[in-house]
Write a protein that holds these residues in place. Structure first.
Motif, mmCIF file in Angstrom:
data_model
loop_
_atom_site.group_PDB
_atom_site.id
_atom_site.type_symbol
_atom_site.label_atom_id
_atom_site.label_comp_id
_atom_site.label_asym_id
_atom_site.label_seq_id
_atom_site.Cartn_x
_atom_site.Cartn_y
_atom_site.Cartn_z
ATOM 1 N N TYR A 12 -6.380 0.921 -4.140
ATOM 2 C CA TYR A 12 -5.549 2.068 -4.493
ATOM 3 C C TYR A 12 -4.978 1.944 -5.903
ATOM 4 O O TYR A 12 -4.638 2.949 -6.528
ATOM 5 C CB TYR A 12 -4.409 2.229 -3.485
ATOM 6 C CG TYR A 12 -3.418 1.093 -3.477
ATOM 7 C CD1 TYR A 12 -2.340 1.062 -4.354
ATOM 8 C CD2 TYR A 12 -3.557 0.029 -2.591
ATOM 9 C CE1 TYR A 12 -1.437 0.022 -4.367
ATOM 10 C CE2 TYR A 12 -2.655 -1.022 -2.585
ATOM 11 C CZ TYR A 12 -1.598 -1.027 -3.472
ATOM 12 O OH TYR A 12 -0.713 -2.061 -3.478
ATOM 13 N N GLN B 50 -2.873 -1.480 6.075
ATOM 14 C CA GLN B 50 -4.028 -1.960 5.327
ATOM 15 C C GLN B 50 -4.939 -2.730 6.269
ATOM 16 O O GLN B 50 -4.468 -3.445 7.162
ATOM 17 C CB GLN B 50 -3.579 -2.852 4.161
ATOM 18 C CG GLN B 50 -4.683 -3.230 3.205
ATOM 19 C CD GLN B 50 -4.142 -3.981 1.996
ATOM 20 O OE1 GLN B 50 -2.935 -4.052 1.783
ATOM 21 N NE2 GLN B 50 -5.025 -4.540 1.208
ATOM 22 N N GLY C 69 2.016 3.228 -3.633
ATOM 23 C CA GLY C 69 1.936 1.783 -3.550
ATOM 24 C C GLY C 69 2.662 1.096 -4.695
ATOM 25 O O GLY C 69 3.241 1.735 -5.577
ATOM 26 N N PRO D 188 0.829 -1.212 0.000
ATOM 27 C CA PRO D 188 0.000 0.000 0.000
ATOM 28 C C PRO D 188 0.862 1.261 0.000
ATOM 29 O O PRO D 188 2.070 1.194 0.251
ATOM 30 C CB PRO D 188 -0.793 -0.136 1.300
ATOM 31 C CG PRO D 188 0.051 -0.988 2.182
ATOM 32 C CD PRO D 188 0.787 -1.933 1.274
ATOM 33 N N PRO D 189 0.269 2.405 -0.265
ATOM 34 C CA PRO D 189 1.045 3.657 -0.288
ATOM 35 C C PRO D 189 1.696 3.960 1.068
ATOM 36 O O PRO D 189 1.100 3.741 2.119
ATOM 37 C CB PRO D 189 -0.010 4.716 -0.638
ATOM 38 C CG PRO D 189 -1.087 3.962 -1.336
ATOM 39 C CD PRO D 189 -1.127 2.618 -0.693
ATOM 40 N N LEU E 203 -6.939 -4.554 -3.600
ATOM 41 C CA LEU E 203 -6.022 -3.409 -3.646
ATOM 42 C C LEU E 203 -6.709 -2.237 -4.343
ATOM 43 O O LEU E 203 -6.415 -1.941 -5.513
ATOM 44 C CB LEU E 203 -4.725 -3.795 -4.379
ATOM 45 C CG LEU E 203 -3.989 -5.040 -3.867
ATOM 46 C CD1 LEU E 203 -2.875 -5.416 -4.823
ATOM 47 C CD2 LEU E 203 -3.456 -4.806 -2.461
#
Length: 344
Positions: free
Chosen positions: A311, A102, A126, A86-87, A309
């Motif tokens: 994002y 997350q 991400g 993730p970012p 996911l």
């Protein structure tokens, strides 16, 4: 006699200073200066212009910005150990969305720590399922989408304007024949042209550009033809013909400047259409081949992992929407600025 004298004194002209008499209330402006003054009043168009300039700058330099974090952040560099991260942004470790956490089963989990990612590793937007940096790929994809759109707009400008000028100015049988050709080309769906290009050429930017360019200029040609039909019998054109100017000079010096506003507006509207069409082609699998990136390719990749996911599809969609809205608002502002009826 006395009443006549009083009336004569009462209706004497007012004394005005020479400086005030010769003062011009509004300075003389050219057409482009007047249009710029009016577009400056359109706040939405100005903001969109600034946003679009920032997007273009990021499309040029964005992929190189993430490379400063290390060689692992190359556009096409695949690192399976860093897949589906993730970012995470430096300095935002205590903030949601950019802290590398997350939600899994209702529990907030640090994915970087869980996957034993080395300390100091950051992926600003991400990583995808192959461990590639999403930040670099989004801006590289934006660059590709903008290049395709600009080339398509240039085809509109060159082919469409020339075709419409000749068809409208010559008229008669030539105009009838050229319009029948337009109807035949316009009857072929763009998707069919793209599939044919894929059979003839290898999948890639060239085939997409050719497919878009083959049909995108039709609208421009029809608009230009209509404007030329309206202007070619005007007095300034007839005066030029009387003075012996050649047809190319009349078209270039007199007709094109008078329809330049319409041309610019149509080009600005054609750019987001080309971007959306490229994204659509990439989304259905007819776009750029792997590992090349465009906004449509990234949206297609993110769609496959939407529930796990989110994002991956969120950020490419945001960039695509920003570009589409910015171009449309700028085109709206240009249309108002170039329209004489909108003058204050």
């Amino acid at each position: 006699m006395a009443e006549h004298k009083i009336a004569k004194e009462r209706f004497q002209p007012a004394h005005i200073l020479d400086a005030e008499a010769e003062k011009i209330n509004r300075p003389s402006l050219t057409f482009m200066q007047d249009s710029w003054l009016r577009i400056r009043k359109n706040k939405a168009a100005l903001v969109s212009l600034i946003v679009l300039a920032l997007v273009i700058i990021m499309a040029i330099f964005g992929p190189y910005m993430s490379q400063n974090l290390g060689p692992d952040h190359n556009i096409n560099r695949q690192i399976t150990e860093n897949a589906s991260l993730p970012p995470k942004v430096q300095g935002f470790d205590n903030m949601p969305f950019w802290n590398g956490h997350q939600s899994i089963g209702g529990e907030d989990v640090d994915i970087y720590k869980q996957n034993n990612i080395k300390e100091g590793t950051y992926y600003w937007l991400g990583s995808d399922t192959l461990g590639r940096d999403q930040f670099a790929r989004i801006w590289a994809g934006t660059r590709v989408s903008l290049i395709i759109a600009v080339v398509a707009a240039l085809c509109d400008l060159i082919i469409g304007v020339a075709y419409g000028l000749i068809s409208g100015y010559v008229g008669g049988r030539v105009d009838n024949f050229m319009q029948r050709v337009l109807e035949v080309i316009g009857a072929i769906p763009n998707l069919v042209v793209v599939i044919l290009m894929m059979l003839v050429l290898e999948p890639g930017i060239a085939s997409i550009i050719i497919a878009i360019a083959m049909t995108s200029w039709i609208t421009m040609a029809r608009v230009v033809r209509g404007q030329v039909l309206k202007l070619k019998n005007q007095e300034f054109v007839m005066a030029s013909m009387t003075l012996g100017e050649s047809t190319p000079k009349i078209l270039i010096k007199h007709l094109i400047p008078n329809i330049s506003g319409i041309i610019i507006i149509n080009i600005m509207f054609s750019i987001p259409s080309a971007i959306f069409f490229e994204a659509f082609l990439s989304f259905i699998g007819l776009g750029l081949p792997a590992p090349a990136a465009s906004l449509g390719v990234l949206v297609n990749d993110g769609y496959k992992t939407l529930q796990v996911l989110p994002y991956m599809i969120l950020y490419p969609c945001i960039v695509l929407c920003i570009i589409m809205i910015a171009f449309n608002l700028i085109a709206d502002g240009l249309r108002d600025a170039f329209d004489p009826k909108m003058r204050d």
